[in-house]
Write an enzyme that holds these catalytic residues in place. Sequence first.
Site, short mmCIF file in Angstrom:
data_model
loop_
_atom_site.label_atom_id
_atom_site.label_comp_id
_atom_site.label_asym_id
_atom_site.label_seq_id
_atom_site.Cartn_x
_atom_site.Cartn_y
_atom_site.Cartn_z
N ASP A 290 1.31 -1.06 0.32
CA ASP A 290 -0.15 -0.37 0.20
C ASP A 290 1.04 1.11 0.21
O ASP A 290 1.18 1.19 0.91
CB ASP A 290 -0.88 -0.36 1.04
N HIS A 321 -4.25 -0.02 -2.43
CA HIS A 321 -5.01 1.01 -1.71
C HIS A 321 -6.31 0.45 -2.16
O HIS A 321 -6.85 1.27 -3.08
CB HIS A 321 -4.26 2.60 -1.90
#
Length: 362
Positions: A290, A321
């Site tokens: 992420d 994400h």
Amino acid sequence: CRLLCKPSALAQHLVRSLGRSVALRGGQWWWPHWPQLQMLLQLLEPPEPEPVVARELLQLPDTGLVALDWLVGPRGTGSVSSWGGPSSVLLLIPNAAGKVTGELVQLGLQALERGFIPVIFNRRGHNGCPLTTPRLQPFGDPGDLREAVTYLRCRHPAASLLAVSEGSGSGLLLSYLGESGSSSCLAAAACISPIFRGRDWFETGMTWFYEWPLLLHLKRGLSRYRKSLAEAVDMDRLLGSHSLRELEETLFCQTKSHPTSWETYWERNEPLRDADEVAVPVLCLCSADDSIRGSPALSLPLELFRSSPYFFLLLTPCGGHCGFPWQGPGRCWGHEAVLEYFRAMAEFLRAEERRKGLPRPR
């Protein structure tokens, strides 16, 4: 993927349930090594299909307004959800910028097909919600969310109330769970790609091609309320901000009536400031790659998941994400994980009620 948590009967049940799920056992990941491309597609691609919602404006004690968008459409499983009673209400919380992403809409539509009642919570001034007071909602201030949850509990007293947050919007949900403790009225909660340390996230910043689109989205929304906000903040400085931190500090710390320091602001708004008081099972779905949240070693509170019986971390090696694409576009592994988690929680709680001989609440 790995499930990090404190050993317990609930944890064992969750491991078994997630392991039995066909969708969670594996498969061909879509673009597993390009999380940046996944994120850019989320920023550029509009929600598809366009959701049909019934908007309801909820007036708050200070005459402010928040908007509740009820997703409407055909329900594939009728009016009974996996919780074994009336349809569960699923509260969807967008990111802190108020952007309702296509992924969040897809999760709501998927939940609708499975018998849930999905509703999107929109903060003051976000997503077309009128701003009737010169005040917006700080990053981790759960006051408005508490009013919305109380209203949902009164409107659907016999239904289980669940909540899912996306990205930076998890700061609001985690703050609410910590401040409310055992009085949260929620049966379970889930956070998709949450931001755990708000101050560090703002101070570190993001890559410019992530930060600037988000900053422009916020400025565009704030410019609509230039006159009404002018009595509270310096609008020229606000709209001239060059970073998310500068905008957040101008909007909430450098106010004309009640200025405060950056340190004091985060003492009141850190998502995990009351994490020890959380009394509701919370699944946090995170990816090691992420790029928005940052390095797992610095951004994930691993000790919290090892010590608290209510926090569960499902950590995947890839997924970006709030992405977690699986077997092609339009299919999200994260949605399957969240809905399977809610099903497993309902199953576990029913078994506990039978074992202890507790009457089911009416």
